[in-house]
Scaffold this motif. Structure first.
Motif, short mmCIF file in Angstrom:
data_model
loop_
_atom_site.label_atom_id
_atom_site.label_comp_id
_atom_site.label_asym_id
_atom_site.label_seq_id
_atom_site.Cartn_x
_atom_site.Cartn_y
_atom_site.Cartn_z
N GLN A 1 58.85 82.92 12.81
CA GLN A 1 59.25 82.61 13.92
C GLN A 1 58.63 83.26 15.31
O GLN A 1 58.25 84.86 15.33
CB GLN A 1 60.47 83.11 14.23
CG GLN A 1 61.52 82.79 12.82
CD GLN A 1 61.73 81.12 13.16
OE1 GLN A 1 61.99 80.95 14.34
NE2 GLN A 1 61.53 80.30 12.08
N LEU A 2 58.69 82.13 16.12
CA LEU A 2 57.55 82.43 17.21
C LEU A 2 58.45 82.17 19.00
O LEU A 2 59.56 81.14 18.89
CB LEU A 2 56.46 81.28 17.35
CG LEU A 2 56.61 81.66 19.07
CD1 LEU A 2 54.29 82.82 18.99
CD2 LEU A 2 54.48 80.25 19.08
N LEU A 3 58.30 83.36 19.79
CA LEU A 3 58.72 83.31 20.75
C LEU A 3 58.43 83.93 22.18
O LEU A 3 57.58 84.69 21.91
CB LEU A 3 60.04 84.68 21.15
CG LEU A 3 60.81 85.35 22.19
CD1 LEU A 3 61.75 84.03 22.11
CD2 LEU A 3 61.42 86.50 22.11
N GLU A 4 57.82 82.52 22.72
CA GLU A 4 57.06 82.52 23.42
C GLU A 4 57.06 83.65 24.80
O GLU A 4 56.28 83.45 24.77
CB GLU A 4 56.68 80.45 23.83
CG GLU A 4 56.05 79.68 22.66
CD GLU A 4 54.85 79.57 22.41
OE1 GLU A 4 54.68 80.79 23.68
OE2 GLU A 4 54.06 79.08 21.61
N ASP A 5 58.83 83.07 25.41
CA ASP A 5 58.49 83.80 26.64
C ASP A 5 60.11 84.00 26.44
O ASP A 5 60.92 82.84 26.14
CB ASP A 5 58.84 83.22 27.15
CG ASP A 5 58.15 83.56 28.62
OD1 ASP A 5 59.27 84.64 29.10
OD2 ASP A 5 57.89 82.90 30.18
N SER A 6 60.33 85.71 26.03
CA SER A 6 61.58 86.04 26.44
C SER A 6 62.36 85.65 27.78
O SER A 6 63.74 85.55 27.29
CB SER A 6 61.84 87.33 25.96
OG SER A 6 61.23 88.39 27.09
N LEU A 7 61.44 85.56 28.98
CA LEU A 7 62.94 84.53 29.79
C LEU A 7 63.31 83.60 29.53
O LEU A 7 64.67 83.73 30.32
CB LEU A 7 61.54 84.62 31.23
CG LEU A 7 61.20 85.89 31.71
CD1 LEU A 7 60.08 85.44 33.06
CD2 LEU A 7 62.45 86.96 32.21
N TRP B 1 68.92 90.55 22.90
CA TRP B 1 67.60 90.69 23.59
C TRP B 1 67.27 91.24 25.27
O TRP B 1 66.46 92.04 25.00
CB TRP B 1 66.99 91.11 22.17
CG TRP B 1 67.70 91.39 20.62
CD1 TRP B 1 67.97 92.36 19.69
CD2 TRP B 1 67.63 90.42 20.03
NE1 TRP B 1 68.40 92.13 19.30
CE2 TRP B 1 68.63 90.47 19.03
CE3 TRP B 1 68.17 88.80 20.09
CZ2 TRP B 1 69.42 89.42 18.11
CZ3 TRP B 1 68.59 88.23 19.29
CH2 TRP B 1 69.32 88.58 17.95
N SER B 2 67.40 90.40 25.27
CA SER B 2 65.93 89.51 26.61
C SER B 2 65.92 90.68 27.61
O SER B 2 65.14 91.53 27.71
CB SER B 2 66.96 88.28 27.27
OG SER B 2 68.06 88.56 27.51
N GLN B 3 66.63 91.21 28.12
CA GLN B 3 67.47 92.90 28.75
C GLN B 3 66.59 93.77 28.42
O GLN B 3 65.74 94.39 29.48
CB GLN B 3 68.36 92.45 29.49
CG GLN B 3 69.25 91.84 30.63
CD GLN B 3 68.31 91.09 31.07
OE1 GLN B 3 67.99 92.32 32.46
NE2 GLN B 3 68.79 89.93 31.68
N HIS B 4 66.72 93.79 27.68
CA HIS B 4 66.17 95.25 26.51
C HIS B 4 64.04 95.21 26.84
O HIS B 4 63.53 95.62 27.31
CB HIS B 4 66.41 95.68 25.53
CG HIS B 4 67.42 96.24 24.96
ND1 HIS B 4 68.28 96.87 25.61
CD2 HIS B 4 69.23 95.22 24.62
CE1 HIS B 4 69.77 97.51 25.36
NE2 HIS B 4 70.25 95.65 24.90
N ALA B 5 64.02 93.32 26.25
CA ALA B 5 62.70 93.78 26.12
C ALA B 5 62.53 93.60 26.93
O ALA B 5 61.09 94.13 27.93
CB ALA B 5 62.68 92.23 24.87
N LEU B 6 63.04 93.12 28.42
CA LEU B 6 62.23 92.57 30.23
C LEU B 6 62.17 94.37 30.77
O LEU B 6 60.73 94.52 30.93
CB LEU B 6 63.23 91.27 30.91
CG LEU B 6 62.43 90.27 30.52
CD1 LEU B 6 63.75 89.96 31.80
CD2 LEU B 6 61.62 90.21 31.12
#
Length: 803
Positions: free
Chosen positions: A279-285, A293-298
């Protein structure tokens, strides 16, 4: 065709190189000759020609037909445009594109050039069919030839432009691939390591996977890597190993689930587990379902990631997560790397599982090799190893070895079966373990024999206390499905000392155990040098008796049994003698050495066979006396004993009542139902049964009831000492009275003097044997003695109370 517009720079340069003047083409107005194109005919010719080229099949493979037709279609369409609008931008772009396309296909410039040979042949044939003057046809042919060469240069320009672009991209790609393959190589090396030394499977897995994550971050341009495994109870993916920028803090602040109904299960990891696919995540934004998880990742600087499932035995067990700082970082090569690393992890985990299974199998084999399968106790091998270790320690003199043997265990097996015997052994093993300290060793040597190794004892008194506790614990009844049973134990005890080997210590304990059993069982004996000397003497005696059996050195002597009052000879007891170089040895000098051995059973069989033969001979010659033979518990336990006895009686044609078996009272104490049944079977066919040495057992009357003898023989120790120990008179009188009331015959042993005979008659004991009557004599002397025997006058004149 207009020539007013200037040519593009590239077109002008290529036209100049082939000496092609646009005005030259314009003069012939090629649009007026549509037959020159004939794209259908050209297409067929071009397809057939190219298909025959070896390179075509090599480059296109199984897809040669479809791919080649598409390429030929592009080339034919371009050719038609080239004839009508050679300088148009679309024609220029199409030629360059064709060149790049053929480079992308991997075709050579020779292959590309060969197609233009088909163009030339086609055009020359078409021009030949036009209604033109010779000079005009020649001019047109020359112009078209230049146009074909111009297009060749145009396509070659596109070909080389494509090669140059690929070369630059290839350099970047190769650099990236080099980095990725270095990473994969390092991961492969880690996964293939021998991890046996790392200990447990979990520790080894954590060490390997942490090193994999560290390598991926260090060499692969990855920002963070972690491996997680599915927890079946919580349905979460729990982090197991990680590396990278603040990985521990990031993982500590997130929850990852495999449950699709939960927001924490919507991310790449959860989807990878459920789908079994990367599974690919191109851009967490701007990734749907990633908000948990986006805020943690950024905050950690992660913009893209890839989650790859980990497999074991056909099921997904976890996930490998890789994170990068740049969006879109994970292209095709990076994704292949992620899959390859996941494959290596799968192999490494499989290897770890195999190692763990091997380790467990080795542990099982070692346990089986060093432990008793029934009780789980250490076996002889394990005990020997521990004993050697203990003897090498400084405190060897504070070590004690106890060797135990269960008294009467064989009878439990015979009466209740081997399953009951196994249960008894397990219960005894549990009691021994419960009594001993954790540092002590309780081992089963085999059968009903155990060894207890006591170390670091403060004093000898502690060892004796332990022995007494063991004896008491073993005595306690053991419940079985068919009822309670009780056994006792005999124990041999030896103390360690410096310089003594484990083998010697166990042998000494065995010697002490043998002595304890010979003393009457249910007790212990401490080893000393005198015991060893006695054992060596016993071994020597046993060897000599085996030789005596084979060498005809044994003989039966007969001691008469008589009616003291009438003088009538009522029978004789067969007593074994060992004749060595003319010396006649009494059984007391050799039979004790045979106690508890199969050799004693062989002596019994020999004596019974010869006694029956003698009795039968005397019966045939007018001396129909009953002959008694002593038989041991070992013989009575043999399943074949009764059948062999009956066969001997039949072979000798001896009346069964002419044989009497004498058994010691101690036999009845040992016996359980099997021996009792054997004796009863003998009685049922008419063989008489006598209880020898009566009065010496612990529960004489009880055992009298169990074996139901026809004759009771009072032990000579009571008879000889009647006058010195008056209490013996009461015993003899009681036995005599009891026997008369129960219909049994009483015979007194040890009638050594006339006075003893008179005393016995006075007490109501009418039958006896002893030296006052006759000493044991050879079989050849016995008939003569019977014919000459006369009782003392004092006995004949004595009137008993019974008469």
């Amino acid at each position: 065709m207009s020539s007013a517009a200037p040519l593009p720079d590239l077109a002008a340069l290529l036209a100049q190189r082939v000496d092609l003047d646009p005005a030259e083409l314009a003069r012939y107005d090629l649009e007026q000759h549509p037959a020159l194109a004939d794209t259908a005919l050209l297409g067929t010719a071009l397809h057939d020609f190219l298909q025959r080229q070896p390179e075509t099949g090599e480059r296109f493979g199984d897809a040669v037909d479809a791919e080649l037709r598409q390429l030929v279609e592009h080339k034919v369409n371009h050719f038609a445009t080239l004839l009508t609008r050679p300088w148009a931008g679309e024609s220029l772009d199409a030629g360059l594109a064709l060149g790049r396309q053929q480079h992308e296909y991997g075709l050579s410039t020779a292959w590309l050039s060969s197609a233009h040979r088909v163009y030339l042949d086609h055009l020359e044939q078409r021009v030949g069919g036009l209604a033109l003057a010779a000079d005009e046809r020649a001019g047109l042919t020359a112009a078209l030839r230049k146009l074909v060469f111009y297009d060749l240069l145009l396509q070659l320009s596109g070909y080389h432009a494509g090669a140059e672009a690929v070369s630059q991209g290839e350099a970047q790609r190769l650099a990236r691939l080099n980095r990725l393959y270095i990473t994969l190589s390092q991961v492969s090396h880690i996964a293939a390591r021998n991890v046996r030394h790392l200990g447990s499977r979990e520790l080894a897995a954590q060490t390997l996977l942490r090193e994999v994550c560290e390598t991926v971050v260090e060499h692969g341009g990855i920002h963070m890597a972690w491996v997680g495994f599915i927890d079946a109870a919580s349905q979460r993916i729990e982090p197991f190993a990680w590396a990278g920028a603040d990985a521990a803090r990031y993982l500590g602040g997130i929850t990852v689930s495999v449950d699709p109904a939960r927001p924490e299960g919507q991310g790449p990891s959860g989807r990878a587990v459920r789908s079994g696919q990367l599974q690919l995540l191109e851009d967490s934004l701007n990734a749907p379902g990633y908000h948990a998880w986006s805020q943690h990742a950024l905050r950690q600087g992660f913009r893209s990631s890839v989650a790859t499932p980990l497999w074991r035995d056909g099921a997904v067990i976890g996930v490998l997560n890789l994170y990068a700082a740049a969006p879109g970082f994970f292209g095709a090569e990076e994704q292949r790397l992620a899959k390859a690393i996941a494959d290596k992890i799968d192999l490494a985990l499989g290897h770890l599982d195999d190692l763990e299974r091997q380790r467990q199998a080795e542990a099982r084999l070692l346990h089986q090799a060093t432990h008793d399968p029934l009780t789980g106790l250490p076996n002889r091998t394990r005990l020997f190893h521990r004993l050697e270790q203990a003897l090498q320690a400084d405190a060897a003199d504070r070590l004690t070895v106890l060797m135990l043997d269960l008294d009467g265990f064989k009878d439990i097996n015979d009466l209740f079966g081997h399953s009951a015997g196994d249960t008894l052994l397990c219960r005894i093993a549990e009691r021994l373990r419960a009594l001993c300290r954790p540092a002590d060793v309780v081992a089963r040597m085999g059968g009903d024999e155990f060894v207890v190794l006591l170390e670091q004892l403060p004093d000898p008194h502690t060892a004796r206390n332990a022995v007494e506790q063991i004896i008491s614990a073993v005595r306690r009844p053991v419940p079985l499905p068919d009822g309670e049973v009780s056994v006792s134990t005999s124990i041999g005890m030896v103390t360690g000392s410096a310089g003594v080997s484990a083998d010697t210590l166990l042998r000494q304990a065995d010697i002490a155990l043998y002595r304890a059993k010979s003393l009457g069982r249910d007790q212990y004996c401490l080893f000393d040098d005198e015991l060893e000397r006695q054992l060596k003497q016993q071994q020597t005696t046993r060897h000599a008796i085996r030789a005596a059996l084979d060498g005809d050195e044994l003989a039966l002597y007969y001691q008469p049994k008589v009616d003291l009052q009438s003088g009538a000879v009522i029978g004789a007891e067969a007593l074994i003698r060992w004749v060595v170089n003319g010396e006649v040895r009494a059984p007391g000098r050799f039979l004790p050495a045979l106690e508890g051995t199969e050799l004693l059973g062989q002596i019994d069989s020999w004596a019974i066979r010869h006694a029956i033969a003698h009795a039968a001979h005397w019966h045939r010659h007018g001396l129909p006396l009953q002959i008694s033979v002593n038989v041991s518990a070992i013989s009575l336990r043999r399943p074949a004993f009764f059948g062999e006895l009956r066969a001997l009686l039949a072979e000798a044609a001896l009346p069964h009542q002419a044989l009497q078996l004498e058994v010691l009272e101690s036999v009845s104490q040992d016996s359980l139902q099997y021996i009792i049944d054997c004796l009863q079977a003998c009685k049922d066919i008419g063989v008489s049964l006598a209880l020898d040495d009566f009065g010496t057992g612990a529960s004489s009357l009880l055992h009298l009831q169990r074996i139901q003898p026809d004759v009771i023989k009072i032990d000579q120790r009571f008879v000889r000492s009647m006058r010195e120990q008056p209490e013996n008179i009461a015993i003899i009188k009681s036995v005599s009275t009891f026997s008369q009331l129960s219909g049994r015959t009483v015979i007194a042993e040890g009638v050594e003097t006339e006075a003893i005979g008179q005393d016995l008659l006075a007490l109501g004991v009418r039958f006896g044997q002893g030296y006052a009557i006759a000493r044991p004599m050879p079989a050849t002397d016995f008939p003569v003695w019977v014919s000459q025997w006369r009782p003392p006058a004092a006995w004949r004149c004595h009137v008993t109370a019974a008469s």
